[in-house]
Design a protein around this motif. Structure first.
Motif, mmCIF file in Angstrom:
data_model
loop_
_atom_site.group_PDB
_atom_site.id
_atom_site.type_symbol
_atom_site.label_atom_id
_atom_site.label_comp_id
_atom_site.label_asym_id
_atom_site.label_seq_id
_atom_site.Cartn_x
_atom_site.Cartn_y
_atom_site.Cartn_z
ATOM 1 N N GLY A 1 -3.024 -0.024 0.363
ATOM 2 C CA GLY A 1 -3.983 0.905 -0.215
ATOM 3 C C GLY A 1 -5.405 0.402 -0.129
ATOM 4 N N VAL A 2 -6.221 0.805 -1.117
ATOM 5 C CA VAL A 2 -7.633 0.400 -1.168
ATOM 6 C C VAL A 2 -7.907 -0.215 -2.536
ATOM 7 C CG1 VAL A 2 -10.010 1.114 -0.773
ATOM 8 C CG2 VAL A 2 -8.152 2.369 0.333
ATOM 9 N N PRO A 3 -7.456 -1.451 -2.753
ATOM 10 C CA PRO A 3 -7.616 -2.067 -4.073
ATOM 11 C C PRO A 3 -9.043 -2.559 -4.322
ATOM 12 C CG PRO A 3 -6.634 -3.628 -2.568
ATOM 13 C CD PRO A 3 -6.751 -2.333 -1.812
ATOM 14 N N ASP A 4 -9.332 -2.837 -5.588
ATOM 15 C CA ASP A 4 -10.614 -3.450 -5.945
ATOM 16 C C ASP A 4 -10.594 -4.949 -5.700
ATOM 17 O OD1 ASP A 4 -11.850 -1.037 -7.065
ATOM 18 O OD2 ASP A 4 -10.308 -1.207 -8.611
ATOM 19 N N ALA A 5 -9.418 -5.549 -5.867
ATOM 20 C CA ALA A 5 -9.298 -7.000 -5.689
ATOM 21 C C ALA A 5 -7.912 -7.338 -5.176
ATOM 22 C CB ALA A 5 -9.554 -7.720 -7.010
ATOM 23 N N VAL A 6 -7.832 -8.457 -4.446
ATOM 24 C CA VAL A 6 -6.565 -8.973 -3.932
ATOM 25 C C VAL A 6 -6.412 -10.412 -4.397
ATOM 26 C CG1 VAL A 6 -5.276 -9.640 -1.870
ATOM 27 C CG2 VAL A 6 -6.523 -7.488 -1.911
ATOM 28 N N ILE A 7 -5.223 -10.733 -4.897
ATOM 29 C CA ILE A 7 -4.916 -12.107 -5.291
ATOM 30 C C ILE A 7 -3.716 -12.575 -4.480
ATOM 31 C CG2 ILE A 7 -4.207 -13.642 -7.159
ATOM 32 C CD1 ILE A 7 -5.580 -11.737 -9.117
ATOM 33 N N ASP B 1 -1.978 -9.530 6.908
ATOM 34 C CA ASP B 1 -3.138 -10.331 7.302
ATOM 35 C C ASP B 1 -4.315 -9.434 7.670
ATOM 36 O OD1 ASP B 1 -1.681 -9.400 9.510
ATOM 37 O OD2 ASP B 1 -2.323 -11.044 10.812
ATOM 38 N N VAL B 2 -4.054 -8.385 8.424
ATOM 39 C CA VAL B 2 -5.112 -7.451 8.821
ATOM 40 C C VAL B 2 -5.681 -6.748 7.596
ATOM 41 C CG1 VAL B 2 -5.619 -5.378 10.164
ATOM 42 C CG2 VAL B 2 -4.075 -7.126 11.096
ATOM 43 N N LYS B 3 -4.816 -6.359 6.682
ATOM 44 C CA LYS B 3 -5.252 -5.637 5.487
ATOM 45 C C LYS B 3 -6.123 -6.513 4.590
ATOM 46 C CE LYS B 3 -2.976 -1.739 6.168
ATOM 47 N NZ LYS B 3 -3.636 -0.419 6.274
ATOM 48 N N ILE B 4 -5.709 -7.766 4.408
ATOM 49 C CA ILE B 4 -6.467 -8.663 3.534
ATOM 50 C C ILE B 4 -7.839 -8.967 4.125
ATOM 51 C CG2 ILE B 4 -6.526 -10.980 2.520
ATOM 52 C CD1 ILE B 4 -3.401 -10.819 2.483
ATOM 53 N N LYS B 5 -7.886 -9.252 5.424
ATOM 54 C CA LYS B 5 -9.176 -9.559 6.068
ATOM 55 C C LYS B 5 -10.104 -8.347 6.043
ATOM 56 C CE LYS B 5 -7.242 -11.556 9.782
ATOM 57 N NZ LYS B 5 -7.117 -12.270 11.066
ATOM 58 N N SER B 6 -9.575 -7.172 6.297
ATOM 59 C CA SER B 6 -10.389 -5.959 6.260
ATOM 60 C C SER B 6 -10.910 -5.698 4.856
ATOM 61 C CB SER B 6 -9.559 -4.766 6.746
ATOM 62 O OG SER B 6 -10.288 -3.569 6.627
ATOM 63 N N HIS B 7 -10.042 -5.932 3.866
ATOM 64 C CA HIS B 7 -10.448 -5.770 2.466
ATOM 65 C C HIS B 7 -11.641 -6.669 2.146
ATOM 66 C CE1 HIS B 7 -10.135 -5.874 -1.955
ATOM 67 N NE2 HIS B 7 -10.150 -7.191 -1.840
ATOM 68 N N TYR B 8 -11.558 -7.940 2.531
ATOM 69 C CA TYR B 8 -12.653 -8.870 2.250
ATOM 70 C C TYR B 8 -13.917 -8.496 3.018
ATOM 71 C CZ TYR B 8 -15.615 -12.956 2.359
ATOM 72 O OH TYR B 8 -16.701 -13.780 2.291
ATOM 73 N N GLU B 9 -13.770 -8.184 4.296
ATOM 74 C CA GLU B 9 -14.928 -7.847 5.130
ATOM 75 C C GLU B 9 -15.655 -6.599 4.636
ATOM 76 O OE1 GLU B 9 -13.089 -7.570 8.907
ATOM 77 O OE2 GLU B 9 -12.891 -9.764 9.163
ATOM 78 N N ASN B 10 -14.945 -5.728 3.922
ATOM 79 C CA ASN B 10 -15.547 -4.519 3.370
ATOM 80 C C ASN B 10 -16.024 -4.695 1.931
ATOM 81 O OD1 ASN B 10 -15.365 -2.443 5.515
ATOM 82 N ND2 ASN B 10 -13.185 -2.896 5.380
ATOM 83 N N GLY B 11 -16.118 -5.973 1.495
ATOM 84 C CA GLY B 11 -16.710 -6.265 0.192
ATOM 85 C C GLY B 11 -15.737 -6.366 -0.953
ATOM 86 N N GLY B 12 -14.423 -6.355 -0.669
ATOM 87 C CA GLY B 12 -13.429 -6.442 -1.737
ATOM 88 C C GLY B 12 -13.306 -7.848 -2.287
ATOM 89 N N PHE B 13 -13.044 -7.946 -3.578
ATOM 90 C CA PHE B 13 -12.858 -9.247 -4.225
ATOM 91 C C PHE B 13 -11.529 -9.852 -3.777
ATOM 92 C CE2 PHE B 13 -16.121 -7.403 -6.784
ATOM 93 C CZ PHE B 13 -16.843 -8.474 -7.293
ATOM 94 N N LYS C 1 -17.893 -17.943 -2.956
ATOM 95 C CA LYS C 1 -18.867 -17.322 -2.077
ATOM 96 C C LYS C 1 -19.205 -15.917 -2.547
ATOM 97 C CE LYS C 1 -19.750 -16.442 2.852
ATOM 98 N NZ LYS C 1 -19.176 -16.459 4.224
ATOM 99 N N ASN C 2 -20.399 -15.486 -2.226
ATOM 100 C CA ASN C 2 -20.866 -14.118 -2.494
ATOM 101 C C ASN C 2 -20.709 -13.725 -3.957
ATOM 102 O OD1 ASN C 2 -21.398 -13.943 0.226
ATOM 103 N ND2 ASN C 2 -19.613 -12.666 0.707
ATOM 104 N N SER C 3 -21.214 -14.610 -4.838
ATOM 105 C CA SER C 3 -21.221 -14.333 -6.284
ATOM 106 C C SER C 3 -19.837 -14.073 -6.854
ATOM 107 C CB SER C 3 -22.137 -13.140 -6.585
ATOM 108 O OG SER C 3 -23.454 -13.385 -6.136
ATOM 109 N N GLY C 4 -18.820 -14.673 -6.234
ATOM 110 C CA GLY C 4 -17.470 -14.535 -6.757
ATOM 111 C C GLY C 4 -16.619 -13.526 -6.033
ATOM 112 N N GLN C 5 -17.139 -12.939 -4.968
ATOM 113 C CA GLN C 5 -16.315 -12.013 -4.181
ATOM 114 C C GLN C 5 -15.147 -12.754 -3.529
ATOM 115 O OE1 GLN C 5 -18.035 -10.464 -0.582
ATOM 116 N NE2 GLN C 5 -16.108 -9.474 -0.013
ATOM 117 N N LEU C 6 -15.359 -14.023 -3.173
ATOM 118 C CA LEU C 6 -14.325 -14.832 -2.537
ATOM 119 C C LEU C 6 -14.170 -16.146 -3.296
ATOM 120 C CD1 LEU C 6 -12.353 -15.424 -0.205
ATOM 121 C CD2 LEU C 6 -14.306 -16.313 1.101
ATOM 122 N N ILE C 7 -12.935 -16.426 -3.723
ATOM 123 C CA ILE C 7 -12.649 -17.651 -4.480
ATOM 124 C C ILE C 7 -11.329 -18.238 -4.011
ATOM 125 C CG2 ILE C 7 -12.060 -18.592 -6.755
ATOM 126 C CD1 ILE C 7 -13.935 -16.471 -7.947
#
Length: 502
Positions: free
Chosen positions: A289-295, A315-327, A426-432
């Motif tokens: 789907g289109v989540p706000d965050a992925v853990i 793998d494709v979904k997680i990378k796309s999520h991050y590249e589009n600004g997802g936490f 990174k990016n104010s907490g977008q990536l941890i």
């Protein structure tokens, strides 16, 4: 030894929860009480104050008993690494990986010795020991060399109470069948039955209680209600299903990757008590789907689970999520998966020395797996890189074989109590990425991270919810609720006065 052992008619009948309640009830009555489980199989573990690893259930039960957890409460922990093999954690330290057959053939005598030593230690230190079995005591193919049910009851010389789950159906057959399959001497040790997970009007089961007592000659010591949101950490994959199955639909959609060898998923349990957070466990790319965050949580087999992520198109979904600004957050094995490469130098993750696999490549780091596992309780503060106040403490624990080496400067997430930098931010907490288990059990951090997502979505900020105090209150509430449905004086009398010589 004064004590009692709870055995189940099957797995996941609620033994751990009942043991937790009994520990708090006895503690409330001024008894010095300890939990015990000789052999646990779970990747959801607990780190003791001296940096040893035991089953999470026994650590939580020790908290309910208001005592410090120790390796004597769970001397053997089996952590599955594949469908066939498990790592053996012996008195808190990983010693070897065995197949099921190898374990039964090579470890049995050593297991008996450490169980007896543990029982002796607890008997000398505590007034009462509440012992938990595993699965069913009448698994015929396993009974001749079992280390966790009637053999332990005999070694401790304590009475046994059978716990049965009425919610799954077949409760009468499960109780009668279990009793019939016990050896005569084992059956004499069964001093009572507890019916667990009853829904509805308990008075409607009075005829059932009478029938069971007349049929078996054994007292029904209580009919316990089904308890939702008890906030007592789960132990295995069945607990994931139970705890998150009734999850509400909140404004914040948080996806957790459901790895085959997931470990320490108790990292995610605090989100159950945030009203606007919805946790979705995802196994396949089409569910993403289109989540706000992925853990990405911890795992007992990082490289295998990285391959699984790739096979499922995640793998494709997680990378796309991050590249589009997802936490995006990776904890322990999840942190390693977010990196560029994982190298199993010692063969400690896969059994194949120098085996390597590419990670998701989101974090600029390389993980190397070594032979020695790190298990330690950890205190930390936000690193200055984060821009968060550095005087706010965070607590958790580390359990990992690998070390991750970050190639980019100035991106640490935490400063540990020993002054070392840890994790990636990174990016104010977008990536941890971090090795700190129970990160989200820190109320201030969980609130800060969720507010970052709320702000991104244009939602109102929320105040900190103190779950630590709430959790201890839940121990007491659980004990009060269960005690009200137990024949407590009868059960207490069994603990105090039972003798195998009668």
């Amino acid at each position: 030894m004064k004590g009692i052992m709870l055995q189940g008619t099957a797995s996941d009948v609620g033994k751990s929860l009942v043991v937790t309640a009994l520990c708090r009830i006895l503690s409330d009555e001024g008894r010095k009480v300890a939990p015990f489980k000789s052999q646990n199989m779970s990747n959801n573990s607990y780190v003791t104050a001296d940096g040893k690893e035991i089953g999470r259930a026994q650590g939580i039960q020790a908290e309910a008993a208001r005592t410090e957890a120790s390796v004597w409460m769970n001397p053997i922990l089996l952590k599955p690494r594949s469908q066939q093999d498990s790592e053996v954690v012996y008195l808190g330290k990983a010693i070897e990986t065995f197949s099921g057959r190898e374990y039964r053939e090579k470890f049995y005598e050593k297991g008996l010795e450490v169980i007896q030593e543990s029982l002796n230690q607890l008997s000398n230190q505590f007034d009462v020991v509440v012992i938990e079995g595993a699965g069913s005591p009448v698994e015929i193919n396993l009974k001749d060399r079992e280390l966790v049910n009637m053999m332990v009851a005999e070694m401790a010389d304590v009475p046994v109470v059978l716990v049965a789950d009425i919610d799954r159906g077949g409760v009468f057959a499960s109780i009668i069948g279990t009793l019939e399959l016990l050896e005569p001497e084992e059956r004499k040790r069964v001093a009572g039955v507890i019916i667990n997970k009853f829904r509805g009007d308990i008075t409607l089961f009075e005829d059932g209680v009478q029938w069971l007592e007349e049929k078996t000659g054994i007292p029904v010591l209580g009919v316990l209600p089904y308890i939702d949101h008890h906030m007592i950490d789960g132990e295995d994959s069945l607990s994931i299903t139970n705890q998150f199955s009734n999850q509400k639909q909140g404004n914040l959609d948080v996806v957790v990757i459901h790895l085959p060898f997931i470990s320490n998923y108790s990292d995610l349990e605090p989100f159950l008590y945030e009203d606007d957070v919805s946790i979705r466990w995802v196994k396949h790319g089409e569910e993403f789907g289109v989540p706000d965050a992925v853990i990405i949580p911890g795992t007992k087999s990082t490289i295998q689970d990285m391959k699984y992520i790739r096979e499922q198109g995640l793998d494709v979904k997680i990378k796309s999520h991050y590249e589009n600004g997802g936490f995006t957050v990776g904890i322990c094995g999840g942190y390693q998966i977010l990196g560029e490469e994982m190298v199993d130098e010692a063969g400690s993750d896969t059994g194949i020395p120098n085996n390597s696999v590419q990670g998701l490549g989101i974090i600029p780091g390389k993980t190397c797996f070594f032979q020695e596992k790190k298990t330690v309780r950890t205190e930390a503060a936000y690193h200055k890189n984060t821009g968060f106040p550095g005087n706010i403490g965070l607590e958790g624990y580390e359990i990992h074989l690998g070390n991750t080496f970050i190639s980019q400067k100035g991106c640490s997430f935490l400063t540990l109590a020993n002054g070392k930098e840890e994790g990636y931010f990174k990016n104010s907490g977008q990536l941890i990425g971090t090795y700190l288990h129970h990160l989200f059990h820190n109320d201030e951090w969980r609130n800060r991270w969720l507010n970052l997502i709320r702000e991104r979505k244009g939602l109102a900020q929320k105040e900190i919810r103190n779950l630590r105090e709430f959790k201890d209150q839940r121990f007491t509430a659980l004990a009060t609720q269960m005690k009200a449905h137990l024949k407590w004086e009868l059960l207490k009398g069994i603990i105090e006065n039972w003798s195998s010589e009668e």
